[in-house]
Scaffold this motif. Structure first.
Motif, PDB file in Angstrom:
ATOM      1  N   VAL A  20       0.835  -1.198   0.000  1.00 40.93           N
ATOM      2  CA  VAL A  20       0.000   0.000   0.000  1.00 40.93           C
ATOM      3  C   VAL A  20       0.870   1.250   0.000  1.00 40.93           C
ATOM      4  O   VAL A  20       1.885   1.314   0.709  1.00 40.93           O
ATOM      5  CB  VAL A  20      -0.943   0.011   1.220  1.00 40.93           C
ATOM      6  N   SER A  21       0.465   2.274  -0.772  1.00 42.20           N
ATOM      7  CA  SER A  21       1.224   3.517  -0.876  1.00 42.20           C
ATOM      8  C   SER A  21       0.902   4.458   0.279  1.00 42.20           C
ATOM      9  O   SER A  21       0.017   4.206   1.097  1.00 42.20           O
ATOM     10  CB  SER A  21       0.878   4.217  -2.188  1.00 42.20           C
ATOM     11  N   ASP A  22       1.610   5.576   0.312  1.00 46.66           N
ATOM     12  CA  ASP A  22       1.260   6.661   1.222  1.00 46.66           C
ATOM     13  C   ASP A  22      -0.055   7.300   0.792  1.00 46.66           C
ATOM     14  O   ASP A  22      -0.534   7.112  -0.337  1.00 46.66           O
ATOM     15  CB  ASP A  22       2.356   7.734   1.223  1.00 46.66           C
ATOM     16  N   GLN A  23      -0.648   8.087   1.661  1.00 43.74           N
ATOM     17  CA  GLN A  23      -1.952   8.702   1.416  1.00 43.74           C
ATOM     18  C   GLN A  23      -1.861   9.825   0.376  1.00 43.74           C
ATOM     19  O   GLN A  23      -0.882  10.561   0.311  1.00 43.74           O
ATOM     20  CB  GLN A  23      -2.506   9.259   2.729  1.00 43.74           C
ATOM     21  N   ILE A  24      -2.912   9.943  -0.433  1.00 39.47           N
ATOM     22  CA  ILE A  24      -3.021  10.987  -1.453  1.00 39.47           C
ATOM     23  C   ILE A  24      -3.892  12.110  -0.910  1.00 39.47           C
ATOM     24  O   ILE A  24      -4.910  11.867  -0.268  1.00 39.47           O
ATOM     25  CB  ILE A  24      -3.630  10.403  -2.741  1.00 39.47           C
ATOM     26  N   ALA A  25      -3.492  13.359  -1.162  1.00 38.99           N
ATOM     27  CA  ALA A  25      -4.215  14.514  -0.625  1.00 38.99           C
ATOM     28  C   ALA A  25      -5.622  14.609  -1.207  1.00 38.99           C
ATOM     29  O   ALA A  25      -5.863  14.277  -2.365  1.00 38.99           O
ATOM     30  CB  ALA A  25      -3.446  15.798  -0.914  1.00 38.99           C
ATOM     31  N   ASN A  26      -6.558  15.072  -0.375  1.00 36.91           N
ATOM     32  CA  ASN A  26      -7.931  15.315  -0.809  1.00 36.91           C
ATOM     33  C   ASN A  26      -8.041  16.643  -1.549  1.00 36.91           C
ATOM     34  O   ASN A  26      -7.226  17.553  -1.359  1.00 36.91           O
ATOM     35  CB  ASN A  26      -8.866  15.354   0.401  1.00 36.91           C
ATOM     36  N   ASN A  27      -9.091  16.765  -2.380  1.00 37.68           N
ATOM     37  CA  ASN A  27      -9.418  18.012  -3.077  1.00 37.68           C
ATOM     38  C   ASN A  27      -8.198  18.558  -3.811  1.00 37.68           C
ATOM     39  O   ASN A  27      -7.803  19.708  -3.651  1.00 37.68           O
ATOM     40  CB  ASN A  27      -9.955  19.054  -2.091  1.00 37.68           C
ATOM     41  N   PHE A  28      -7.637  17.690  -4.670  1.00 40.40           N
ATOM     42  CA  PHE A  28      -6.348  17.999  -5.270  1.00 40.40           C
ATOM     43  C   PHE A  28      -6.297  17.391  -6.666  1.00 40.40           C
ATOM     44  O   PHE A  28      -6.764  16.267  -6.885  1.00 40.40           O
ATOM     45  CB  PHE A  28      -5.242  17.402  -4.399  1.00 40.40           C
ATOM     46  N   ASN A  29      -5.757  18.140  -7.644  1.00 42.97           N
ATOM     47  CA  ASN A  29      -5.530  17.589  -8.977  1.00 42.97           C
ATOM     48  C   ASN A  29      -4.290  16.719  -8.951  1.00 42.97           C
ATOM     49  O   ASN A  29      -3.223  17.159  -8.500  1.00 42.97           O
ATOM     50  CB  ASN A  29      -5.367  18.700 -10.005  1.00 42.97           C
ATOM     51  N   SER A  30      -4.404  15.500  -9.455  1.00 47.45           N
ATOM     52  CA  SER A  30      -3.308  14.553  -9.373  1.00 47.45           C
ATOM     53  C   SER A  30      -3.103  13.829 -10.691  1.00 47.45           C
ATOM     54  O   SER A  30      -4.067  13.539 -11.407  1.00 47.45           O
ATOM     55  CB  SER A  30      -3.575  13.502  -8.288  1.00 47.45           C
ATOM     56  N   ILE A  31      -1.848  13.557 -10.997  1.00 45.14           N
ATOM     57  CA  ILE A  31      -1.517  12.547 -11.991  1.00 45.14           C
ATOM     58  C   ILE A  31      -0.895  11.392 -11.207  1.00 45.14           C
ATOM     59  O   ILE A  31       0.255  11.473 -10.764  1.00 45.14           O
ATOM     60  CB  ILE A  31      -0.547  13.065 -13.062  1.00 45.14           C
ATOM     61  N   LEU A  32      -1.688  10.375 -10.976  1.00 44.05           N
ATOM     62  CA  LEU A  32      -1.249   9.242 -10.174  1.00 44.05           C
ATOM     63  C   LEU A  32      -0.646   8.176 -11.087  1.00 44.05           C
ATOM     64  O   LEU A  32      -1.202   7.854 -12.142  1.00 44.05           O
ATOM     65  CB  LEU A  32      -2.425   8.644  -9.407  1.00 44.05           C
TER      66      LEU A  32
END
Length: 219
Positions: A135-147
């Motif tokens: 499992v990865s680290d947490q991704i920020a909420n309300n945020f534009n992401s290229i995952l």
């Protein structure tokens, strides 16, 4: 393809551009289809068109996964998601899920997708159904992401590398039984963990999935 209802438009098919026919579909009109048009206007984020998945409506798209992802004792899967993570999505971000496997992978298989809270992950099980979870680290909420995330298996070592806008979330690696693995049977789901639970509020600009190592092409 999208279908209309009043002034709204809903996605019924998200076409696979690889030519392999793994189109993502949703036949349940309106209520479970993600939206692309709202009140006569195309959904946008930062002036770019988006497909919006709505948690309250249990929206998702799905495809049979028999030939979508690779099998073997040496394999790699690389996923790119350009998306906006909505603050109301809570624990899930709607990455590829796998129906019919509950919380775990079945024997000799792997499954991947979103893990709570807002993490990328993969689970696989050896011949005795022993589960391994990366499992990865947490991704920020309300945020534009290229995952970007890559699941790789090679000679008894399994690894996960995850990135957000080019920056590493983390990388994890473990040993496992050296044998052939395949993607979890059933259907591959976009927008939720399964077809019945853990739906997400997320907006997708683009989704690209490769059955190979494509980390050098990440942004």
């Amino acid at each position: 393809d999208f279908v209309g209802s009043g002034n709204d438009g809903f996605v019924s098919i998200w076409y696979d551009q690889s030519g392999n026919g793994n189109d993502l579909t949703q036949s349940t009109a309106d209520s479970k289809q993600p939206t692309i048009v709202t009140s006569g206007a195309i959904n946008t984020r930062n002036n770019q068109p988006i497909i919006k998945f709505i948690q309250a409506n249990s929206t998702f798209l799905q495809t049979a996964d028999s030939n979508m992802f690779p099998s073997g004792s040496s394999l790699a899967v690389t996923i790119f998601h350009a998306m906006h993570v909505d603050a109301s999505s809570g624990n899930r971000i709607g990455l590829f899920g796998s129906n019919g496997s509950g919380n775990n992978a079945s024997a000799n298989s792997y499954r991947f997708g979103s893990f709570p809270p807002r993490k990328i992950g993969v689970k696989f099980a050896d011949a005795s159904s022993t589960q391994v979870e990366l499992v990865s680290d947490q991704i920020a909420n309300n945020f534009n992401s290229i995952l970007t995330y890559q699941f790789a298996l090679n000679s008894g070592t399994v690894s996960l590398q995850a990135f957000n806008n080019g920056s590493a979330l983390n990388s994890v690696s473990l040993s496992t039984t050296d044998q052939s693995y395949s993607a979890q049977s059933g259907v591959t789901v976009l927008g939720s963990r399964t077809t019945t639970d853990n739906f997400s509020d997320s907006e997708y600009f683009e989704v690209i999935a490769y059955g190979s190592d494509q980390l050098s092409n990440r942004l």
